[in-house]
Motif scaffolding. Structure first.
Motif, PDB file in Angstrom:
ATOM      1  N   LEU A   1       4.831  16.879  13.313  1.00  0.00           N
ATOM      2  CA  LEU A   1       3.568  16.538  12.651  1.00  0.00           C
ATOM      3  C   LEU A   1       3.769  15.533  11.520  1.00  0.00           C
ATOM      4  N   GLU A   2       4.646  14.554  11.767  1.00  0.00           N
ATOM      5  CA  GLU A   2       4.782  13.398  10.882  1.00  0.00           C
ATOM      6  C   GLU A   2       3.840  12.313  11.411  1.00  0.00           C
ATOM      7  N   HIS A   3       3.007  11.776  10.541  1.00  0.00           N
ATOM      8  CA  HIS A   3       2.019  10.781  10.963  1.00  0.00           C
ATOM      9  C   HIS A   3       2.241   9.500  10.162  1.00  0.00           C
ATOM     10  N   ASN A   4       2.334   8.389  10.884  1.00  0.00           N
ATOM     11  CA  ASN A   4       2.614   7.110  10.242  1.00  0.00           C
ATOM     12  C   ASN A   4       1.652   6.044  10.759  1.00  0.00           C
ATOM     13  N   LEU A   5       1.077   5.280   9.832  1.00  0.00           N
ATOM     14  CA  LEU A   5       0.146   4.211  10.178  1.00  0.00           C
ATOM     15  C   LEU A   5       0.526   2.951   9.414  1.00  0.00           C
TER      16      LEU A   5
ATOM     17  N   HIS B   1      -4.419 -18.940   2.676  1.00  0.00           N
ATOM     18  CA  HIS B   1      -4.354 -17.911   3.716  1.00  0.00           C
ATOM     19  C   HIS B   1      -3.788 -16.633   3.114  1.00  0.00           C
ATOM     20  N   GLY B   2      -4.287 -15.502   3.588  1.00  0.00           N
ATOM     21  CA  GLY B   2      -3.846 -14.217   3.064  1.00  0.00           C
ATOM     22  C   GLY B   2      -3.352 -13.291   4.158  1.00  0.00           C
ATOM     23  N   LEU B   3      -2.529 -12.353   3.756  1.00  0.00           N
ATOM     24  CA  LEU B   3      -2.009 -11.328   4.658  1.00  0.00           C
ATOM     25  C   LEU B   3      -2.025 -10.001   3.912  1.00  0.00           C
ATOM     26  N   LEU B   4      -2.792  -9.053   4.431  1.00  0.00           N
ATOM     27  CA  LEU B   4      -2.930  -7.729   3.818  1.00  0.00           C
ATOM     28  C   LEU B   4      -2.226  -6.698   4.687  1.00  0.00           C
ATOM     29  N   GLY B   5      -1.417  -5.865   4.068  1.00  0.00           N
ATOM     30  CA  GLY B   5      -0.717  -4.808   4.789  1.00  0.00           C
ATOM     31  C   GLY B   5      -0.976  -3.454   4.161  1.00  0.00           C
ATOM     32  N   ILE B   6      -1.111  -2.446   5.015  1.00  0.00           N
ATOM     33  CA  ILE B   6      -1.346  -1.072   4.560  1.00  0.00           C
ATOM     34  C   ILE B   6      -0.360  -0.158   5.272  1.00  0.00           C
ATOM     35  N   HIS B   7       0.332   0.660   4.513  1.00  0.00           N
ATOM     36  CA  HIS B   7       1.238   1.666   5.068  1.00  0.00           C
ATOM     37  C   HIS B   7       0.792   3.038   4.573  1.00  0.00           C
ATOM     38  N   TYR B   8       0.684   3.979   5.516  1.00  0.00           N
ATOM     39  CA  TYR B   8       0.313   5.350   5.157  1.00  0.00           C
ATOM     40  C   TYR B   8       1.201   6.306   5.933  1.00  0.00           C
ATOM     41  N   PHE B   9       1.804   7.255   5.214  1.00  0.00           N
ATOM     42  CA  PHE B   9       2.656   8.256   5.859  1.00  0.00           C
ATOM     43  C   PHE B   9       2.309   9.627   5.302  1.00  0.00           C
ATOM     44  N   ASN B  10       2.222  10.595   6.194  1.00  0.00           N
ATOM     45  CA  ASN B  10       1.888  11.958   5.778  1.00  0.00           C
ATOM     46  C   ASN B  10       2.724  12.952   6.567  1.00  0.00           C
ATOM     47  N   TYR B  11       3.409  13.813   5.845  1.00  0.00           N
ATOM     48  CA  TYR B  11       4.117  14.934   6.449  1.00  0.00           C
ATOM     49  C   TYR B  11       3.851  16.158   5.584  1.00  0.00           C
ATOM     50  N   GLY B  12       3.057  17.069   6.079  1.00  0.00           N
ATOM     51  CA  GLY B  12       2.674  18.244   5.306  1.00  0.00           C
ATOM     52  C   GLY B  12       2.982  19.548   5.999  1.00  0.00           C
ATOM     53  N   ASN B  13       3.927  19.524   6.925  1.00  0.00           N
ATOM     54  CA  ASN B  13       4.247  20.707   7.726  1.00  0.00           C
ATOM     55  C   ASN B  13       5.560  21.324   7.256  1.00  0.00           C
TER      56      ASN B  13
END
Length: 762
Positions: A243-247, A260-272
């Motif tokens: 149940l590790e979730h990565n986006l 010109h622009g470049l936008l990056g988003i990182h999200y990680f969740n591990y709550g188990n």
């Protein structure tokens, strides 16, 4: 008569339209294997340089002219643009050698890897997709000679070891700017959105002559994508059976006409919470983090460079007793290690409006950490400002690079490191480190290139620091290169921000004397040979290195199990070894990378009788190996990747002579397999198994964490000399300690995900 005139008008219109169509022809650049468009391909002819749109298309004059097409990660190609009415599709072949690419980290200027006098290993996103992971830190497990090292069984923080040297010896930069050091060395490789990474360059061996302090053992330079060449949208989503979730998301946009622009988003969740080794503590720290990255590229006259990038990182991480929750944070009833981290970074580059190529580079970081290791608080604040001005001058056979650098460091925490011993007043550490460097690449002839360089830094405490460097490249043939590199390195140490065991409260830090900077001498010999036949290629890469430390500050865990003792080296320390890498490509279907590394790391000191003794540091393996093996089935569009690593035994930190845990780790290996299916050229789905052998360090060991039943040492008894006594409740005379860790504690698990990309319209 009017009908004849009308007919002639129609014929003339058709003729003019046809001539106009012949003047310009649309060209589209695609990947020869996948059919995907390649955004931002570069077209050059004489002094003309054009860049394709994010859709991989460009209008070229159809005058039978010759154009040279190139794109990062692909073999270049020459074409002739003839008149025609249809879009001209140009398919580029992916480079067959993963490390056959353009590099900048060795000399601060872009050159082909084989042309660089400094050995630089290059890894593209295609390499890291073979074993998808949620952070750059974990992805380095497949790089030969580089090992992600966990430093705590409870909170699972770690650093990067290169050729057996610990994390603080490695400098991590983004686009060449030093943004990771001291506090950030633990967290700098987490939270970088993978959709923004164009490639990663690794230099093994001292780079202090060019990059300054912290680059004494090696350099990891993460090169981000150019906003002009990035796709309109890209993303990756992955989850595991734990149940590790990565986006990871990437968005290319136009902020203004020339921006010109470049936008990056990182999200990680591990709550188990998992406790599969049944010690009452979490096997893996729970983590919740988010990172935002934005990069702007400004188009200026004469192609001068200008860019500005910012990143914000936040993480809430904890591990410990399975019963722990935030109400126990900082208390001494139920043990937990809770770490709140917030971090910001700014990176800018601006080429001055001059005829000469003069570049101003600036980076600034702020790192705030609020931690509780059981009931021990650690609150720290660090700010670093770095600025550098470089001038690149081509003078025939000589290519000069000179620069001025300045680094300002601010550090404050709640420990004795920033407290006046006499008055007890808080005194944050503040110092500036100015430096100047000069480098000359001297082309002796068509086969020999000599690089000479030197750097001078002025430290407020340690005064003058001089670091020369030398590199020699001998092109034996177009496919054979021999390189020799030598130089010195230096590093200024910040103990409380580097040694996690000093922060857990489990051991007391003892500074036995006034500490001096670490200094080293290094030599590295490298031989590269590329064998090519038909569409097949084999690249062999052999290296040998020797590093001699005249002063090195290593934590002494052995003298007193309750202390970590630091003192200047009374003898010397050595890191020596060799590595070999093979890359094999059979057509475009089969590819393999196999590497092996042998190293001997030790320090030599005189004992009480005056006899020299050699001591091997803890958590340092003698040998290791890595591999990635890939095969693509072109018909169904399915690829298979088999990846893994293997490590030899390493010495582990024990707490007492009666500690029942093994003093050496076993040979261990983490192996993975993945299947990837392409969906119409725009996306692909992947699934696989990590840790096929289901290996964990807890197997065949009585326990990993000492005395989890008494983490606050309330039941530990001491004798008159302050040594721990053996009691019925503590038969091995141990105290709580989470430093017995050398490998990930996750067993076999399944993963699945999807990646997709959307190119912009022309």
């Amino acid at each position: 008569m009017s009908k004849i005139i009308t007919l002639w008008v129609v014929i003339l219109f058709v003729f003019i339209t046809d001539v106009k169509a012949q003047d310009d022809r649309r060209v589209r650049v695609t990947d020869s294997l996948t059919g995907d468009v390649i955004p931002g391909a570069t077209f050059t002819r004489d002094s003309v340089k054009l860049v394709a749109t994010r859709s991989g298309e460009l209008l070229l004059k159809a005058d039978s002219s010759h154009w040279h097409i190139s794109a990062t990660g692909y073999e270049s190609r020459r074409i002739v643009v003839d008149p025609g009415g249809h879009t001209l599709n140009i398919a580029l072949q992916p480079v067959q050698a993963e490390m056959e690419n353009v590099v900048v980290s060795g000399t601060l200027r872009a050159v082909n890897r084989l042309e660089s006098p400094v050995v630089v290993d290059v890894y593209t996103p295609a390499f890291f997709k073979k074993n998808p992971v949620p952070s750059v830190f974990e992805s380095l497990q497949l790089v030969n000679g580089v090992r992600p090292q966990l430093n705590c069984s409870v909170c699972n923080t770690g650093d990067i070891h290169i050729n057996g040297l610990e994390g603080p010896y490695t400098m991590v930069t983004i686009d060449g700017m030093p943004i990771v050091s001291s506090l950030g060395s633990v967290y700098g490789l987490f939270g970088i959105p993978t959709q923004l990474i164009e490639r990663m360059e690794v230099v093994k061996g001292p780079a202090s002559g060019l990059y300054g302090s912290e680059a004494i053992g090696g350099l990891i330079n993460i090169i981000t994508r150019s906003p002009e060449k990035a796709p309109l949208f890209s993303g990756s989503l992955m989850t595991t059976s734990w149940l590790e979730h990565n986006l990871d998301l990437g968005l290319g946009y136009r902020a203004a006409k020339n921006i010109h622009g470049l936008l990056g988003i990182h999200y990680f969740n591990y709550g188990n919470k998992e406790d599969r080794n049944n010690d009452g503590f979490t096997d893996v720290a729970l983590q919740h983090r988010i990172s935002l990255f934005n990069k702007l590229s400004i188009r200026r006259p004469s192609g001068r460079k200008a860019s500005l990038a910012t990143r914000y990182f936040y993480e809430d991480r904890w591990g410990g007793d399975m019963r722990w929750n935030k109400s126990f944070r900082g208390t001494d009833s139920i043990y937990g290690e809770s770490i709140y981290t917030s971090r910001w970074e700014v990176i800018g580059q601006y080429q001055l409006p001059m005829n000469e190529p003069v570049m101003l580079s600036v980076s600034a970081t702020g790192h705030r950490q609020d931690s509780r290791y059981g009931h021990v608080p650690y609150v720290a604040d660090q700010k670093i400002l770095f600025t550098q001005l470089t001038w690149d001058k081509n003078m025939g056979a000589h290519r000069l690079l000179t620069g001025l650098a300045y680094r300002y460091n601010y550090y404050d925490d709640n420990s004795t490191a920033t407290r006046d011993i006499l008055t007890g007043e808080n005194q944050p550490e503040r110092y500036g480190l100015p430096g100047i460097f000069l480098q000359d690449e001297w082309t002796l002839d068509e086969k020999h290139l000599l690089l000479l360089g030197a750097r001078y830094d002025r430290h407020p405490v340690h005064k003058n620091i001089f670091t020369p460097r030398m590199a020699w490249k001998w092109s034996l043939s177009s496919h054979q290169v021999l390189r020799l590199n030598a130089g010195t390195g230096f590093r200024v140490v910040s103990l409380f921000t580097e040694d996690h065991a000093a922060l857990t409260g489990a051991r007391e830090v003892v500074i036995a004397e006034k500490l001096k900077p670490e200094q080293s001498y290094n030599a590295n010999l490298n031989y590269t040979h590329i064998f090519q036949w038909q569409k097949n290629k084999l690249q062999a890469d052999l290296s040998a290195w020797y590093t001699h430390f005249t002063n090195q500050l290593l934590p002494d865990y052995d003298t007193d199990p309750n202390q970590i003792i630091y003192r200047n080296l009374t003898g010397y320390a050595v890191s020596r070894g060799g590595s070999i890498n093979f890359e094999l490509s059979l057509g475009h279907r089969f590819k393999a990378m196999v590497g092996g590394n042998w190293q001997d790391v030790s320090r030599v000191e005189r004992n009480e009788t005056g006899k020299k003794t050699s001591i091997r540091p803890v958590l340092t393996e003698r040998w290791s190996g890595t591999w990635t093996i890939s095969y693509t089935f072109p018909g169904p569009g399915i690829g298979i990747d088999y990846t893994g690593n293997i490590y030899g035994p390493m010495r582990l930190p024990l707490l007492s002579p009666t500690d029942p845990r093994p003093d050496m780790s076993p040979v261990w290996s983490i192996q993975n397999i993945q299947l990837t299916k392409k969906l119409g050229g725009k996306a692909d789905v992947f699934a696989g198994i990590k840790n096929l052998l289901n290996w964990t360090p807890a197997k065949n060991v009585p326990f990993l964490i000492a005395r989890t039943n008494d983490p606050f040492d309330k039941q530990v008894q001491y004798d008159a000399g302050g040594q721990i006594m053996a009691t019925p409740d503590n038969p091995y005379a141990l105290s709580f300690d989470p430093s017995y860790v050398y490998a990930p504690n996750q067993g076999i698990r399944f993963f699945a995900g999807i990646r997709w990309s959307l190119a912009a319209r022309p």
